[in-house]
Enzyme design. Structure first.
Site, PDB file in Angstrom:
ATOM      1  N   ASN A 144      11.771  23.019  -7.246  1.00 28.19           N
ATOM      2  CA  ASN A 144      12.224  22.426  -5.872  1.00 28.19           C
ATOM      3  C   ASN A 144      10.509  22.050  -5.564  1.00 28.19           C
ATOM      4  OD1 ASN A 144      14.415  23.866  -6.154  1.00 28.19           O
ATOM      5  ND2 ASN A 144      13.601  25.864  -5.755  1.00 28.19           N
ATOM      6  N   HIS A 187      15.432  22.395   1.991  1.00 27.90           N
ATOM      7  CA  HIS A 187      16.005  21.324   1.173  1.00 27.90           C
ATOM      8  C   HIS A 187      15.645  19.518   1.948  1.00 27.90           C
ATOM      9  CE1 HIS A 187      17.264  24.446  -2.175  1.00 27.90           C
ATOM     10  NE2 HIS A 187      17.139  24.242  -1.371  1.00 27.90           N
ATOM     11  N   LYS A 193       9.566  24.491  -1.011  1.00 23.06           N
ATOM     12  CA  LYS A 193      10.060  22.960  -1.815  1.00 23.06           C
ATOM     13  C   LYS A 193       9.239  21.780  -1.638  1.00 23.06           C
ATOM     14  CE  LYS A 193      13.473  26.394  -1.780  1.00 23.06           C
ATOM     15  NZ  LYS A 193      14.190  27.421  -1.082  1.00 23.06           N
ATOM     16  N   SER A 207      21.794  24.764  -1.197  1.00 24.65           N
ATOM     17  CA  SER A 207      20.666  25.227  -2.748  1.00 24.65           C
ATOM     18  C   SER A 207      21.641  24.761  -3.372  1.00 24.65           C
ATOM     19  CB  SER A 207      19.509  26.195  -2.112  1.00 24.65           C
ATOM     20  OG  SER A 207      20.639  27.117  -1.690  1.00 24.65           O
ATOM     21  N   GLU A 250      22.668  24.930   6.821  1.00 21.87           N
ATOM     22  CA  GLU A 250      22.130  24.944   6.588  1.00 21.87           C
ATOM     23  C   GLU A 250      22.046  23.479   6.259  1.00 21.87           C
ATOM     24  OE1 GLU A 250      21.331  26.114   1.794  1.00 21.87           O
ATOM     25  OE2 GLU A 250      21.849  28.098   2.408  1.00 21.87           O
ATOM     26  N   HIS A 299      22.527  30.088   2.063  1.00 24.25           N
ATOM     27  CA  HIS A 299      21.510  31.192   1.441  1.00 24.25           C
ATOM     28  C   HIS A 299      21.572  32.291   1.814  1.00 24.25           C
ATOM     29  CE1 HIS A 299      17.538  31.963  -0.285  1.00 24.25           C
ATOM     30  NE2 HIS A 299      17.694  30.892  -1.397  1.00 24.25           N
ATOM     31  N   ASP A 322      18.417  26.370   9.035  1.00 23.06           N
ATOM     32  CA  ASP A 322      17.772  26.239   7.829  1.00 23.06           C
ATOM     33  C   ASP A 322      17.264  25.524   6.771  1.00 23.06           C
ATOM     34  OD1 ASP A 322      16.754  26.924   5.290  1.00 23.06           O
ATOM     35  OD2 ASP A 322      17.489  28.776   4.380  1.00 23.06           O
TER      36      ASP A 322
HETATM   37  C1  PLP Z   1      14.141  28.706  -0.361  1.00 28.67           C
HETATM   38  C2  PLP Z   1      15.831  28.785  -0.156  1.00 28.67           C
HETATM   39  C3  PLP Z   1      15.659  30.213   1.332  1.00 28.67           C
HETATM   40  C4  PLP Z   1      13.676  30.759   0.864  1.00 28.67           C
HETATM   41  O1  PLP Z   1      12.593  30.971   1.181  1.00 28.67           O
HETATM   42  P1  PLP Z   1      11.708  30.912   0.359  1.00 28.67           P
HETATM   43  O2  PLP Z   1      10.124  30.679   0.983  1.00 28.67           O
HETATM   44  O3  PLP Z   1      11.700  30.513  -1.250  1.00 28.67           O
HETATM   45  O4  PLP Z   1      11.663  32.790   0.419  1.00 28.67           O
HETATM   46  C5  PLP Z   1      15.887  30.336   2.492  1.00 28.67           C
HETATM   47  N1  PLP Z   1      17.366  29.535   2.351  1.00 28.67           N
HETATM   48  C6  PLP Z   1      17.590  27.892   1.506  1.00 28.67           C
HETATM   49  C7  PLP Z   1      18.124  27.207   2.238  1.00 28.67           C
HETATM   50  C8  PLP Z   1      16.325  28.459   0.463  1.00 28.67           C
HETATM   51  O5  PLP Z   1      17.062  26.761  -0.281  1.00 28.67           O
END
Ligand code: PLP
Length: 385
Positions: free
Chosen positions: A47, A207, A236, A179, A175, A133, A204
């Site tokens: 990522n 990405h 990421k 993901s 989001e 997620h 969130d």
């Molecule tokens: C990767 C991810 C997370 C988790 O983040 P980390 O910092 O790896 O714990 C949370 N939400 C989404 C949408 C993700 O892709």
């Protein structure tokens, strides 16, 4: 059933479903190459979308931070763990993303858990995109609030769910970029649905941050949306790890009282906060812009070249370019064939994705060169000599 029997049964069910997971220790896993033992592969699984995990300025900032502060923070931010490097990074993030405040967390998983746990009470309702997620859905499931899921990216379905009577408050969760499919959310429509219902919105953008929008300010900025709660993660595009929640002054003060993942957990190392400042500076610079443009070129070249394959592409315009294979076993075999020919890809199977949609989750990054994308396409088309 004893503990031992229960565990054995769960493991054998996973094995029978061809869904048993294991890990592989690597020499290198982020950046253009994945190195495992003696062999080097072109890495289509990380990522690290902008290649910042290997950026000299970011590495140097971490090294200098370690020399200045030592390697650990020494405690929770509420005790001795909060340093100037953390404060400075929080201020830069808040300023960049146009929020009053930013609060750092050690991971996106923790940030999502903490946010939902600190906010949602028994009377409340969380209405989340059904493809959210695991960290979001799990937090919502564990909270005493009611959880309803709306059809993926369907703001009308969201509005219908929000219209149901409730005695409490409502929190809409989605989001910026999903993901597993790599597609973006219609954030303006979702924000409007939330506003009409007097709900708060939590996005969130794990990405999207660093990639989407002007200077990489993310999916919300790109779509002109300012959610009450914005979660950005640093595992990421930032190339490191950690996360931040962007919010108002009062919400930040509230989290400092009630977000247990902040209070009862060791703060991230200050050297890491220093490295994150360097990563943010790259993201905002011409270097960052060039990396975003290079990534966009790779995505376009891949999508063009992947036409005519037996596997479905998704609508994704992002660095995440899944190929939907369907069957678990066939997906594993295909992943193995690609690896044999030098392309490291990850097979993603249920329950991470819905049953029958096992896939290769290919990720392209600015660390790739055009010939890497050509190699991947040749191998996928079975034309590799
Ligand atoms: C990767 C991810 C997370 C988790 O983040 P980390 O910092 O790896 O714990 C949370 N939400 C989404 C949408 C993700 O892709």
């Amino acid at each position: 059933m004893s503990w031992q029997q229960r565990i054995e049964q769960a493991l054998s069910e996973r094995r029978e479903a061809q869904a048993f997971r294991s890990r592989q220790p690597l020499e290198q896993g982020a950046g253009r190459w994945l190195v495992r033992g003696e062999r080097r592969y072109c890495n289509f699984s990380s990522n690290d979308y902008l290649g910042l995990s290997q950026h000299p300025q970011v590495i140097q900032a971490w090294q200098q931070g370690a020399e200045q502060y030592g390697v650990g923070s020494g405690g929770s931010g509420h005790v001795t763990g909060y340093h100037h490097a953390h404060q400075c990074l929080e201020e830069q993030l808040a300023d960049w993303l146009n929020y009053d405040r930013a609060l750092l967390f050690i991971s996106g998983f923790a940030a999502n858990q903490a946010t939902i746990a600190a906010l949602a009470g028994r009377e409340d309702r969380i209405v989340a995109d059904r493809l959210s997620h695991a960290s979001l859905l799990e937090a919502a499931t564990l909270s005493p609030a009611q959880l309803r899921r709306f059809q993926h990216n369907d703001s009308q379905h969201l509005s219908r769910l929000l219209a149901a009577p409730t005695d409490g408050q409502q929190l809409v969760v989605t989001e910026g970029v999903f993901s597993m499919d790599g597609d973006g959310a219609p954030l303006a429509d979702i924000a409007a649905a939330a506003r009409d219902a007097k709900a708060w919105l939590m996005v969130d953008d794990a990405h999207g941050i660093g990639i989407n929008g002007a200077s990489g300010r993310g999916s919300c900025h790109q779509q002109g949306v300012h959610p009450e709660l914005l979660v950005v993660t640093f595992g990421k595009a930032f190339g490191l790890s950690g996360a931040a929640v962007l919010c108002s002054q009062d919400v930040a003060d509230y989290f400092l009282q009630f977000a247990r993942h902040l209070i009862y957990s060791t703060a991230m190392p200050p050297a890491q906060a220093a490295a994150l400042q360097a990563a943010l500076a790259v993201i905002r610079s011409d270097d960052g812009q060039q990396r975003r443009e290079k990534l966009a070129q790779h995505v376009a070249a891949f999508r063009h070249g992947a036409q005519g394959l037996d596997f479905a592409l998704t609508d994704s315009q992002s660095a995440i370019q899944p190929l939907i294979v369907g069957d678990n076993q066939q997906t594993l075999v295909l992943a193995e064939q690609l690896r044999e020919q030098g392309c490291w890809v990850t097979a993603i199977r249920p329950p991470t994705v819905p049953a029958g949609t096992a896939r290769l989750r290919l990720t392209l990054t600015a660390a790739h060169e055009p010939q890497d994308i050509d190699l991947l396409l040749e191998v996928l088309h079975g034309n590799r000599q």
